[in-house]
Design a protein around this motif. Structure first.
Motif, PDB file in Angstrom:
ATOM      1  N   MET A   1     -17.192   7.581  -1.617  1.00 32.28           N
ATOM      2  CA  MET A   1     -17.506   8.245  -2.782  1.00 32.28           C
ATOM      3  C   MET A   1     -18.512   9.506  -2.638  1.00 32.28           C
ATOM      4  SD  MET A   1     -18.885   6.531  -6.360  1.00 32.28           S
ATOM      5  CE  MET A   1     -17.538   5.598  -6.542  1.00 32.28           C
ATOM      6  N   THR A   2     -18.327  10.550  -3.204  1.00 31.19           N
ATOM      7  CA  THR A   2     -19.126  11.607  -2.932  1.00 31.19           C
ATOM      8  C   THR A   2     -20.024  11.966  -4.319  1.00 31.19           C
ATOM      9  OG1 THR A   2     -17.341  13.099  -3.654  1.00 31.19           O
ATOM     10  CG2 THR A   2     -17.970  12.762  -1.243  1.00 31.19           C
ATOM     11  N   GLY A   3     -21.295  12.493  -4.301  1.00 29.68           N
ATOM     12  CA  GLY A   3     -21.861  12.603  -5.356  1.00 29.68           C
ATOM     13  C   GLY A   3     -21.675  13.691  -6.293  1.00 29.68           C
ATOM     14  N   PHE A   4     -22.023  14.000  -7.483  1.00 29.18           N
ATOM     15  CA  PHE A   4     -21.698  15.159  -8.202  1.00 29.18           C
ATOM     16  C   PHE A   4     -22.057  16.474  -7.588  1.00 29.18           C
ATOM     17  CE2 PHE A   4     -22.094  18.279 -11.583  1.00 29.18           C
ATOM     18  CZ  PHE A   4     -21.066  17.882 -12.287  1.00 29.18           C
ATOM     19  N   PRO A  58     -16.037  20.766  -6.466  1.00 28.66           N
ATOM     20  CA  PRO A  58     -14.920  20.867  -7.670  1.00 28.66           C
ATOM     21  C   PRO A  58     -15.558  20.538  -8.906  1.00 28.66           C
ATOM     22  CG  PRO A  58     -14.603  18.962  -6.108  1.00 28.66           C
ATOM     23  CD  PRO A  58     -15.605  19.846  -5.472  1.00 28.66           C
ATOM     24  N   GLU A  59     -16.395  19.503  -8.874  1.00 25.38           N
ATOM     25  CA  GLU A  59     -17.127  19.232 -10.035  1.00 25.38           C
ATOM     26  C   GLU A  59     -17.891  20.121 -10.896  1.00 25.38           C
ATOM     27  OE1 GLU A  59     -16.221  15.379  -7.836  1.00 25.38           O
ATOM     28  OE2 GLU A  59     -17.373  17.158  -7.429  1.00 25.38           O
ATOM     29  N   GLY A  97     -11.726  16.316  -6.668  1.00 25.41           N
ATOM     30  CA  GLY A  97     -12.908  15.741  -7.278  1.00 25.41           C
ATOM     31  C   GLY A  97     -12.649  14.381  -7.161  1.00 25.41           C
ATOM     32  N   GLU A  98     -13.689  13.581  -7.437  1.00 23.68           N
ATOM     33  CA  GLU A  98     -13.598  11.869  -7.831  1.00 23.68           C
ATOM     34  C   GLU A  98     -12.767  11.615  -8.954  1.00 23.68           C
ATOM     35  OE1 GLU A  98     -17.122   9.769  -7.811  1.00 23.68           O
ATOM     36  OE2 GLU A  98     -17.982  10.925  -6.134  1.00 23.68           O
ATOM     37  N   VAL A  99     -12.149  10.513  -8.728  1.00 19.16           N
ATOM     38  CA  VAL A  99     -11.143  10.043  -9.865  1.00 19.16           C
ATOM     39  C   VAL A  99     -11.736  10.178 -11.271  1.00 19.16           C
ATOM     40  CG1 VAL A  99      -9.698   8.468 -10.858  1.00 19.16           C
ATOM     41  CG2 VAL A  99      -9.573   8.798  -8.418  1.00 19.16           C
ATOM     42  N   ARG A 100     -12.969   9.459 -11.395  1.00 21.20           N
ATOM     43  CA  ARG A 100     -13.809   9.283 -12.594  1.00 21.20           C
ATOM     44  C   ARG A 100     -13.922  10.520 -13.354  1.00 21.20           C
ATOM     45  NH1 ARG A 100     -20.109   7.947 -11.092  1.00 21.20           N
ATOM     46  NH2 ARG A 100     -20.272   9.169  -9.198  1.00 21.20           N
ATOM     47  N   TYR A 101     -14.249  11.818 -12.503  1.00 20.48           N
ATOM     48  CA  TYR A 101     -14.481  12.942 -13.026  1.00 20.48           C
ATOM     49  C   TYR A 101     -13.325  13.701 -13.370  1.00 20.48           C
ATOM     50  CZ  TYR A 101     -19.413  12.429 -11.308  1.00 20.48           C
ATOM     51  OH  TYR A 101     -20.773  11.987 -11.039  1.00 20.48           O
ATOM     52  N   SER A 102     -12.299  13.282 -12.813  1.00 17.69           N
ATOM     53  CA  SER A 102     -11.153  14.218 -12.961  1.00 17.69           C
ATOM     54  C   SER A 102     -10.729  13.553 -14.419  1.00 17.69           C
ATOM     55  CB  SER A 102     -10.160  13.530 -12.081  1.00 17.69           C
ATOM     56  OG  SER A 102      -8.685  14.074 -12.303  1.00 17.69           O
ATOM     57  N   VAL A 108     -12.478  16.587 -21.387  1.00 19.55           N
ATOM     58  CA  VAL A 108     -13.078  17.896 -21.962  1.00 19.55           C
ATOM     59  C   VAL A 108     -11.914  18.741 -22.143  1.00 19.55           C
ATOM     60  CG1 VAL A 108     -14.443  19.723 -20.989  1.00 19.55           C
ATOM     61  CG2 VAL A 108     -14.894  17.373 -20.311  1.00 19.55           C
ATOM     62  N   GLY A 109     -10.981  18.735 -21.364  1.00 19.96           N
ATOM     63  CA  GLY A 109      -9.813  19.873 -21.586  1.00 19.96           C
ATOM     64  C   GLY A 109      -9.235  19.492 -23.002  1.00 19.96           C
ATOM     65  N   GLY A 110      -8.880  18.117 -23.445  1.00 17.71           N
ATOM     66  CA  GLY A 110      -8.513  17.864 -24.529  1.00 17.71           C
ATOM     67  C   GLY A 110      -9.374  18.181 -25.885  1.00 17.71           C
TER      68      GLY A 110
END
Length: 392
Positions: A1-4, A58-59, A97-102, A108-110
């Motif tokens: 897992m990578t950080g923000f 990416p985030e 990006g990480e799944v949770r941020y995706s 956010v897009g919605g």
């Protein structure tokens, strides 16, 4: 897992591509935005420039571009060409990006769709508002879903590669252990034979030395025994040492619990690849024959590598053909696909890629030619002579 805020490792080729992409979008769409006076032009460029770092962060890029879009909304700046940067950033975070941020990015897009409809189509009738909301939502979700599919496919291919590599490591480890055990057994037998023979020779030599003056006949008999024992021990040792000089084909013990695969294992391999979603046509021409273990293993590995690279590089919907042609003097292995033609890239690891294919083929005295096909796709052709390598 990578950080923000953690930067991803990006290859120089990918970094150069991102720089060119961001530059091209800024030149084209940014200039269209700059045609608008004041804040609108600045916002249009600001939505595109951060794409230079889209894969390394990416985030940060997505949420940074989203923040600029919120500023655009608050300032009541109309939608413009630079807003395409939002879609590129959304696609990037869904792939890298990480799944949770995706998932958050999709939300956010919605929310952005609702905000854009409320701001820019507030004076339209409700039918047009719904139409634009559905259209914006379809674009946002489609971009996100396309990126998510690519992420899933990449993870699946990486998992298949890791499983194949682990299986090969396990087979190599077991084969090395079997060879080590066999050599230990042979060494033990050599020790027994040589030690026994040397013990007899030492005893006879000592006895002959003492009897040389008093009983020449006994000394002669001791020397004869020494000669016979030495020759017998030497013969036995040569036989056992010969077992250590077997060629690679003879070292493949068919009685091992997990034997090395060969041509007969190809249908199972192809069926596994078909279950992974790749369309594969498998054909055998000529008159099949029993192959040496090493030659069969080489053919299997070449087909395996070709199918793996099709999964990696050919793209979705690619069709693959595997053909084995049993000729009079050689086996010809052909693996083709109708994909993008990216093909097999040389690898630093000699067990993978085109380098690994050629090395395996050369051990059997064969050759491998690989490259894009005319009209699209990629082709691997291996020619493996039945007689094996010719000694120069």
């Amino acid at each position: 897992m990578t950080g923000f805020f953690t930067a991803r490792r990006v290859s120089p080729q990918s970094r150069a591509f991102d720089l060119l992409l961001a530059g091209a979008l800024t030149l084209f769409f940014g200039f269209l935005s700059l045609a608008q006076a004041g804040l609108a032009g600045v916002i249009g460029v600001a939505l595109l420039v951060p794409l230079i770092w889209r894969r390394s962060h990416p985030e940060l890029v997505f949420f940074g571009v989203s923040a600029i879009a919120v500023l655009q909304w608050l300032a009541a700046v109309e939608l413009q060409a630079g807003n395409v940067g939002l879609l590129v950033a959304l696609y990037t975070i869904s792939v890298y990006g990480e799944v949770r941020y995706s998932r958050i990015a999709l939300g956010v897009g919605g929310l952005g769709v609702l905000m854009a409809t409320a701001r820019y189509y507030a004076n339209s009738d409700w039918r047009q508002q719904i139409t634009m909301m559905v259209a914006f939502g379809a674009v946002v979700f489609g971009v996100w879903a396309f990126g998510e599919r690519r992420r899933t496919r990449g993870l699946y291919v990486a998992q298949l590669e890791e499983r194949a590599a682990q299986a090969e490591r396990d087979r190599d480890r077991e084969a090395a252990l079997a060879v080590s055990n066999e050599r230990t057994r042979i060494a033990r037998e050599i020790h027994d034979v040589v030690a026994h023979g040397l013990s007899i020779m030492i005893v006879q030599a000592d006895g002959g030395l003492y009897a040389a003056d008093a009983s020449p006949e006994q000394a002669k008999k001791a020397l004869a025994t020494i000669g016979d024992t030495g020759r017998a021990s030497l013969t036995e040792m040569r036989k056992m040492l010969g077992l250590l000089k077997q060629d690679e084909a003879n070292e493949l013990d068919p009685n091992q619990p997990r034997p090395q695969p060969g041509v007969s294992s190809l249908p199972e391999l192809i069926e596994n690849v078909r279950e992974a979603g790749l369309t594969v046509d498998y054909q055998v021409t000529g008159t099949p024959r029993d192959l040496p273990a090493l030659l069969g293993l080489t053919a299997y590995r070449i087909v395996q590598e070709g199918l793996t690279n099709t999964l990696k590089h050919a793209g979705p919907g690619a069709r693959t053909s595997v053909t084995l042609d049993f000729g009079h003097e050689m086996l010809t292995v052909v693996v083709t696909d109708d994909g993008r033609g990216g093909g097999v890239a040389p690898s630093n690891d000699p067990g993978h890629g085109l380098v690994g294919m050629r090395q395996r083929a050369s051990i059997s005295g064969g050759t491998v030619n690989a490259g894009p096909k005319a009209g699209g796709g990629y082709e691997v052709i291996a020619k493996l002579p039945y007689a094996g390598p010719v000694d120069q």
